[in-house]
Design an enzyme around this catalytic site. Sequence first.
Site, PDB file in Angstrom:
ATOM      1  N   ARG A 156      -6.216  -1.410   1.948  1.00 28.72           N
ATOM      2  CA  ARG A 156      -5.543  -0.157   1.588  1.00 28.72           C
ATOM      3  C   ARG A 156      -6.463   0.753   0.766  1.00 28.72           C
ATOM      4  O   ARG A 156      -6.034   1.415  -0.166  1.00 28.72           O
ATOM      5  CB  ARG A 156      -4.257  -0.436   0.811  1.00 28.72           C
ATOM      6  CG  ARG A 156      -3.247  -1.283   1.556  1.00 28.72           C
ATOM      7  CD  ARG A 156      -2.748  -0.612   2.834  1.00 28.72           C
ATOM      8  NE  ARG A 156      -1.804  -1.489   3.495  1.00 28.72           N
ATOM      9  CZ  ARG A 156      -2.152  -2.414   4.408  1.00 28.72           C
ATOM     10  NH1 ARG A 156      -3.417  -2.540   4.765  1.00 28.72           N
ATOM     11  NH2 ARG A 156      -1.242  -3.172   4.963  1.00 28.72           N
ATOM     12  N   SER A 226       6.032   1.191   2.093  1.00 28.57           N
ATOM     13  CA  SER A 226       5.676   0.238   1.040  1.00 28.57           C
ATOM     14  C   SER A 226       5.104   0.996  -0.156  1.00 28.57           C
ATOM     15  O   SER A 226       4.063   1.634  -0.038  1.00 28.57           O
ATOM     16  CB  SER A 226       4.654  -0.775   1.565  1.00 28.57           C
ATOM     17  OG  SER A 226       5.211  -1.534   2.613  1.00 28.57           O
ATOM     18  N   GLU A 322       0.956   2.599  -3.891  1.00 31.53           N
ATOM     19  CA  GLU A 322       0.217   3.038  -2.722  1.00 31.53           C
ATOM     20  C   GLU A 322       0.230   4.560  -2.583  1.00 31.53           C
ATOM     21  O   GLU A 322      -0.805   5.168  -2.323  1.00 31.53           O
ATOM     22  CB  GLU A 322       0.768   2.384  -1.441  1.00 31.53           C
ATOM     23  CG  GLU A 322       0.350   0.941  -1.261  1.00 31.53           C
ATOM     24  CD  GLU A 322       0.559   0.449   0.156  1.00 31.53           C
ATOM     25  OE1 GLU A 322       0.759   1.301   1.062  1.00 31.53           O
ATOM     26  OE2 GLU A 322       0.531  -0.765   0.375  1.00 31.53           O
TER      27      GLU A 322
END
Length: 326
Positions: A156, A226, A322
């Site tokens: 990520r 998420s 995130e």
Amino acid sequence: MSARNTLALKARSRWGAMLEAPDQVPALFALARERGLPLRILGGGSNVVLSADFAGITAVVATTGRVVIKQTEDHVLVEAAAGETWHDFVVWTVEQGFGGIENLAGIPGTVGAAPVQNIGAYGAEVADVFESLVAFDTVDKVLKTFTAADCAFAYRDSVFKREAGRYVVLSLRLRLPRPWKPNLRFAGLAELAEQPALDPRTVMDRVLYLRGSKLPDWRVTPNAGSFFQNPIVSLNEAAPVLAAFPAAPNFPQADGRTKLSAGWLIEQSGLKGFSMGRAGISERHALVVVNLGEADAGDIAALAARVKATVKARFGIVLHEEPVFL
């Protein structure tokens, strides 16, 4: 801007612009510098938390186009403009008979945002099939072509995320493998190996089914997917968690660390379904922060801080968001 982010947050921008051609990007940055205006770039609004009021220009990347660049015996090279919807791009490759990104179907957002986050799901990442991209460097004021090594992809993460705001992705090229081999490592996909004549569409359909069964649809329940990254920690940091909960999900990493499940940590902290004012944690998935109605960036930030503090107190593990706060 409330309709321009999947969290449906109350948000306004003093000015706005639609970027429908790559050459408009450097021109807009030049205009913003000339007038002393802050400028932020927005794609599909799926991985951002927009501030309630922005006193500058919000530019939405709306470039379109996708094309097969080359086909050889061992790969297919495809390219898409940054403003293309990521899921539509995945479906397009599958409809062409190409496999390689079907595990990434259903992820909201645009093509340009995909390498920034190195999006991943169901055992696959963009980095797995990345060939190159073209981006505008807002510091050097030039177009640059990036190889996979230049992007410094990680879980990520990428150079574009580490140097947030410097680069604006304009187009993306992917190298899709031939012959195609299904990636069925993730739970829920393994049983497909028994199916005869398995193809990318079958895998894509299963991925979409799995996503729909676990994650709330942002069009029905506003969310940004998420919200927290799965923490990758040292064995010493993970030891107390695994000693107390031997069955806790954990995934050893090549560098000797281990990845823990953020969703599991949040749920075990008693926060699944928790709400605080106008924001909450989904009752369906503990990783998903939802807008319960009329929420703004402050509501989301307060809830995220509460979740991080609770997990830290319970397990000693630090979580990181995130989405980007803009």
